[in-house]
Design a protein around this motif. Structure first.
Motif, PDB file in Angstrom:
ATOM      1  N   ALA A  17      19.902 -11.926 -28.094  1.00 56.01           N
ATOM      2  CA  ALA A  17      19.411 -10.479 -28.375  1.00 56.01           C
ATOM      3  C   ALA A  17      18.989  -9.597 -27.106  1.00 56.01           C
ATOM      4  O   ALA A  17      17.612  -9.028 -26.828  1.00 56.01           O
ATOM      5  N   ALA A  18      20.128  -9.814 -26.869  1.00 51.45           N
ATOM      6  CA  ALA A  18      20.056  -8.798 -24.830  1.00 51.45           C
ATOM      7  C   ALA A  18      18.437  -9.449 -24.143  1.00 51.45           C
ATOM      8  O   ALA A  18      18.137  -8.683 -23.454  1.00 51.45           O
ATOM      9  N   ASN A  19      18.405 -10.594 -23.761  1.00 46.82           N
ATOM     10  CA  ASN A  19      17.869 -10.737 -22.990  1.00 46.82           C
ATOM     11  C   ASN A  19      16.306 -10.889 -23.611  1.00 46.82           C
ATOM     12  O   ASN A  19      15.203 -11.916 -22.683  1.00 46.82           O
ATOM     13  N   ARG A  20      16.051 -10.493 -25.010  1.00 47.56           N
ATOM     14  CA  ARG A  20      14.864 -11.008 -25.228  1.00 47.56           C
ATOM     15  C   ARG A  20      14.601 -12.717 -25.374  1.00 47.56           C
ATOM     16  O   ARG A  20      13.726 -12.583 -24.623  1.00 47.56           O
ATOM     17  N   GLY A  21      15.266 -13.002 -25.218  1.00 52.06           N
ATOM     18  CA  GLY A  21      15.232 -14.802 -25.283  1.00 52.06           C
ATOM     19  C   GLY A  21      15.117 -15.083 -26.596  1.00 52.06           C
ATOM     20  O   GLY A  21      13.785 -14.532 -27.828  1.00 52.06           O
ATOM     21  N   ALA A  22      14.672 -17.018 -27.086  1.00 52.91           N
ATOM     22  CA  ALA A  22      14.339 -17.368 -28.359  1.00 52.91           C
ATOM     23  C   ALA A  22      14.858 -18.901 -28.247  1.00 52.91           C
ATOM     24  O   ALA A  22      15.352 -19.250 -27.260  1.00 52.91           O
ATOM     25  N   SER A  23      14.028 -19.420 -28.536  1.00 48.20           N
ATOM     26  CA  SER A  23      13.397 -21.482 -28.942  1.00 48.20           C
ATOM     27  C   SER A  23      13.811 -21.807 -30.543  1.00 48.20           C
ATOM     28  O   SER A  23      13.401 -20.804 -31.280  1.00 48.20           O
ATOM     29  N   PHE A  24      14.038 -22.566 -30.673  1.00 48.91           N
ATOM     30  CA  PHE A  24      14.776 -22.447 -32.112  1.00 48.91           C
ATOM     31  C   PHE A  24      14.340 -24.293 -31.091  1.00 48.91           C
ATOM     32  O   PHE A  24      14.235 -25.417 -30.583  1.00 48.91           O
ATOM     33  N   ILE A  25      13.546 -25.537 -32.346  1.00 49.18           N
ATOM     34  CA  ILE A  25      12.728 -26.567 -32.370  1.00 49.18           C
ATOM     35  C   ILE A  25      13.616 -27.192 -33.773  1.00 49.18           C
ATOM     36  O   ILE A  25      13.166 -27.410 -34.746  1.00 49.18           O
ATOM     37  N   THR A  26      14.140 -28.131 -33.506  1.00 48.24           N
ATOM     38  CA  THR A  26      15.523 -28.799 -34.510  1.00 48.24           C
ATOM     39  C   THR A  26      16.073 -29.566 -33.612  1.00 48.24           C
ATOM     40  O   THR A  26      16.093 -30.378 -33.059  1.00 48.24           O
ATOM     41  N   THR A  27      16.494 -30.194 -34.762  1.00 47.17           N
ATOM     42  CA  THR A  27      18.192 -31.171 -34.840  1.00 47.17           C
ATOM     43  C   THR A  27      18.759 -31.108 -33.229  1.00 47.17           C
ATOM     44  O   THR A  27      19.274 -30.024 -33.391  1.00 47.17           O
ATOM     45  N   GLN A  31       3.379 -30.289 -28.380  1.00 40.07           N
ATOM     46  CA  GLN A  31       4.042 -30.525 -26.973  1.00 40.07           C
ATOM     47  C   GLN A  31       5.551 -29.729 -27.585  1.00 40.07           C
ATOM     48  O   GLN A  31       5.569 -28.285 -26.823  1.00 40.07           O
ATOM     49  N   LEU A  32       5.914 -29.723 -28.248  1.00 38.89           N
ATOM     50  CA  LEU A  32       7.528 -28.753 -28.666  1.00 38.89           C
ATOM     51  C   LEU A  32       7.109 -27.376 -28.399  1.00 38.89           C
ATOM     52  O   LEU A  32       7.992 -26.557 -28.216  1.00 38.89           O
ATOM     53  N   GLN A  33       6.463 -26.660 -29.822  1.00 39.73           N
ATOM     54  CA  GLN A  33       5.696 -25.697 -30.009  1.00 39.73           C
ATOM     55  C   GLN A  33       5.384 -25.077 -28.507  1.00 39.73           C
ATOM     56  O   GLN A  33       5.319 -23.935 -28.264  1.00 39.73           O
ATOM     57  N   ALA A  34       4.139 -26.095 -28.084  1.00 35.98           N
ATOM     58  CA  ALA A  34       4.545 -25.234 -26.104  1.00 35.98           C
ATOM     59  C   ALA A  34       5.040 -25.014 -25.611  1.00 35.98           C
ATOM     60  O   ALA A  34       5.233 -23.676 -24.630  1.00 35.98           O
ATOM     61  N   SER A  35       5.968 -25.888 -25.152  1.00 34.37           N
ATOM     62  CA  SER A  35       7.764 -25.897 -24.640  1.00 34.37           C
ATOM     63  C   SER A  35       8.395 -24.575 -25.089  1.00 34.37           C
ATOM     64  O   SER A  35       8.560 -24.522 -24.634  1.00 34.37           O
ATOM     65  N   ALA A  36       8.221 -24.668 -26.303  1.00 35.41           N
ATOM     66  CA  ALA A  36       9.225 -23.622 -27.219  1.00 35.41           C
ATOM     67  C   ALA A  36       8.531 -22.705 -25.711  1.00 35.41           C
ATOM     68  O   ALA A  36      10.195 -21.203 -26.205  1.00 35.41           O
ATOM     69  N   VAL A  37       7.690 -21.976 -26.299  1.00 35.71           N
ATOM     70  CA  VAL A  37       7.101 -21.473 -25.815  1.00 35.71           C
ATOM     71  C   VAL A  37       7.219 -21.048 -24.583  1.00 35.71           C
ATOM     72  O   VAL A  37       7.229 -19.631 -23.868  1.00 35.71           O
ATOM     73  N   ASP A  38       6.718 -21.898 -23.718  1.00 39.06           N
ATOM     74  CA  ASP A  38       6.144 -22.178 -21.873  1.00 39.06           C
ATOM     75  C   ASP A  38       7.897 -21.444 -21.881  1.00 39.06           C
ATOM     76  O   ASP A  38       8.139 -21.197 -20.803  1.00 39.06           O
ATOM     77  N   HIS A  39       9.281 -21.775 -22.190  1.00 37.91           N
ATOM     78  CA  HIS A  39      10.463 -21.661 -21.948  1.00 37.91           C
ATOM     79  C   HIS A  39      10.624 -20.204 -21.970  1.00 37.91           C
ATOM     80  O   HIS A  39      12.185 -19.834 -20.969  1.00 37.91           O
ATOM     81  N   LEU A  40       9.938 -18.858 -22.837  1.00 35.31           N
ATOM     82  CA  LEU A  40      11.194 -18.173 -23.155  1.00 35.31           C
ATOM     83  C   LEU A  40      10.873 -17.110 -21.817  1.00 35.31           C
ATOM     84  O   LEU A  40      10.014 -17.502 -20.819  1.00 35.31           O
ATOM     85  N   PRO A  41      11.712 -15.962 -21.772  1.00 35.39           N
ATOM     86  CA  PRO A  41      11.438 -15.057 -20.454  1.00 35.39           C
ATOM     87  C   PRO A  41      10.139 -14.345 -20.431  1.00 35.39           C
ATOM     88  O   PRO A  41       8.952 -14.564 -21.377  1.00 35.39           O
TER      89      PRO A  41
END
Ligand SMILES: C[S@@+](CC[C@H](N)C(=O)[O-])C[C@H]1O[C@@H](n2cnc3c(N)ncnc32)[C@H](O)[C@@H]1O
Length: 443
Positions: free
Chosen positions: A102-112, A194-204
């Motif tokens: 989305a135009a470098n807004r970024g998004a994280s997904f926790i899934t398989t 931990q996954l949840q926190a990494s998902a947030v930490d990776h975002l721009p």
């Protein structure tokens, strides 16, 4: 857990109520209508990365797609870790971040890895143009209809700046985080967090700051990981999977940081639906809103009696409901609770097409009237759909077409123009006699 269904409609409790991980939900409880359940929350600032250059420069995309279901492939992801293995199914569950989404807004997904692969083939990934202009708070081309303000007793909230008409789009946002229920259901709590926190930490950077500023609903000091967990449980929407998604039995928790500022009202003035093509949550007005009014959503199925509503709001979001419906005088509360009881008793009749059903046009008129008295504007689509079907089933095509037109008008803002039930109403309008419901109750 309260069961799970996909054949419901808008506005009922359903699904996966992860008791301790509340999520805003509005989905159906097995009503008569077919079609999906949509639901959610969302001002994210610009991304911290180079615009589009990565397509040429990023080595990640040159990685061959993996043939192994269990190992994450790189494209289009900027991050594919960490991963944990589900003890139940032995599949990995990882964080997949696309900082160019989305135009470098970024998004994280926790899934398989398999489901991440599926998501990466959906329209919003394949055609970046689709999501380029969605997040108006980021790339505003039209003036904002609302402002963020401190609201007494509620924390922050959104206030209308202009007159907003019923059916108007208020905002539309792509997700920050989409969390597969499987991660919550199958992983130990510590790994999940931990996954949840990494998902947030990776975002721009600015996007991440925006998430970290969201409400934890009690303001208690926490560790980074606990804080993110609380932000997710306070602000996430429950979203059902796409009909094309193979993994239909698991929905997602989804955080949209702009929409997350909308507070709850048991009789809200706005409603939301999720569009799987653009991974976008749309918020539309369901009645006229005057400048200065707060914009609200219902976090729960609004067809619940006062006591049950308050219990749930308190348990999941930690507040005592003080909305107009919950603070009426006793006689009005009793009248409202009694209408809700009637509604709950009657709606099942419309999905019963056997000769046992009491459904007929008059019963549908009664339900419409109860919805109006209850100010359940988000349910007007449903009531008009039943009216159209019942009139057609009774052999009254013109009245059926009248109500089918009203159903389409009410449906577009609350379920979207592409919804299967809206499509069904369009077919009835074109040819009531050829519609499956024609004379269905008189045969
Ligand atoms: C999704 S957030 C809404 C935005 C939030 N007020 C903020 O400051 O970011 C949900 C939290 O807002 C508060 N909230 C939402 N609706 C409320 C209401 N009707 N009355 C009181 N508090 C409310 C509760 O603390 C709830 O846990």
């Amino acid at each position: 857990h309260e069961g799970h269904s996909h054949d419901h409609h808008h506005h009922h409790d359903h699904g996966h109520d992860h008791e301790d991980l509340g999520a805003i939900k509005i989905c159906g409880d097995g009503g008569s209508l077919a079609g999906g359940c949509q639901d959610g929350l969302g001002n994210v600032a610009a991304a911290d990365e180079k615009v589009f250059l990565w397509k040429e420069n990023d080595t990640a995309q040159k990685d061959k797609p993996s043939t192994d279901d269990n190992s994450p492939r790189k494209y289009p992801w900027t991050h594919t870790s960490p991963c944990f293995t589900s003890p139940q199914t032995n599949t990995s569950i990882c964080v997949f971040t696309d900082n160019h989404f989305a135009a470098n807004r970024g998004a994280s997904f926790i899934t398989t890895p398999k489901r991440a692969e599926y998501l990466s083939t959906t329209p919003s990934f394949v055609d970046p143009e689709l999501t380029k202009h969605i997040n108006q708070d980021l790339h505003r081309t039209t003036p904002s209809k609302y402002e963020k303000h401190q609201i007494p007793g509620k924390g922050m909230g959104l206030i209308a700046k202009v007159h907003i008409h019923r059916g108007d789009l208020i905002m539309a946002n792509t997700p920050s985080l989409m969390i597969d229920y499987r991660a919550f259901d199958e992983l130990p709590k510590e790994e999940y967090r931990q996954l949840q926190a990494s998902a947030v930490d990776h975002l721009p950077d600015l996007h991440r700051e925006h998430i970290l500023a969201l409400s934890t609903h009690d303001g208690i000091e926490r560790t980074h990981i606990e804080r993110i967990d609380k932000i997710c449980s306070t602000n996430a929407f429950d979203i059902d999977p796409d009909n094309d998604d193979e993994i239909q039995d698991h929905g997602f928790y989804v955080v949209f940081p702009e929409i997350a500022r909308m507070n709850h009202d048991c009789r809200p003035n706005a409603d939301y639906y999720f569009d799987h093509e653009t991974l976008t949550q749309y918020i539309h007005a369901i009645r006229d809103i005057i400048p200065g009014e707060e914009l609200t959503l219902s976090y729960i199925n609004p067809i619940m009696r006062k006591k049950a509503r308050n219990k749930k709001l308190n348990r999941i979001w930690g507040f005592q409901c003080a909305c107009p419906l919950c603070t009426q005088e006793k006689a009005q509360t009793e009248a409202s609770d009694s209408r809700i009881t009637q509604i709950k008793e009657l709606v099942g009749e419309f999905s019963d097409w056997s000769s046992d059903s009491r459904a007929n046009p008059q019963l549908a008129e009664l339900v419409l009237s109860l919805y109006e008295q209850e100010k359940l504007w988000g349910s007007m689509f449903e009531a008009h759909t039943w009216l159209a079907l019942e009139y057609n089933a009774a052999g009254e095509p013109w009245t059926a077409v009248k109500y089918a037109n009203k159903a389409v008008e009410w449906g577009i803002p609350v379920v979207g123009g592409k919804d299967a039930d809206v499509e069904q109403m369009r077919r009835l309008i074109k040819d009531p006699w050829g519609h499956w419901s024609w004379l269905k109750r008189v045969r």
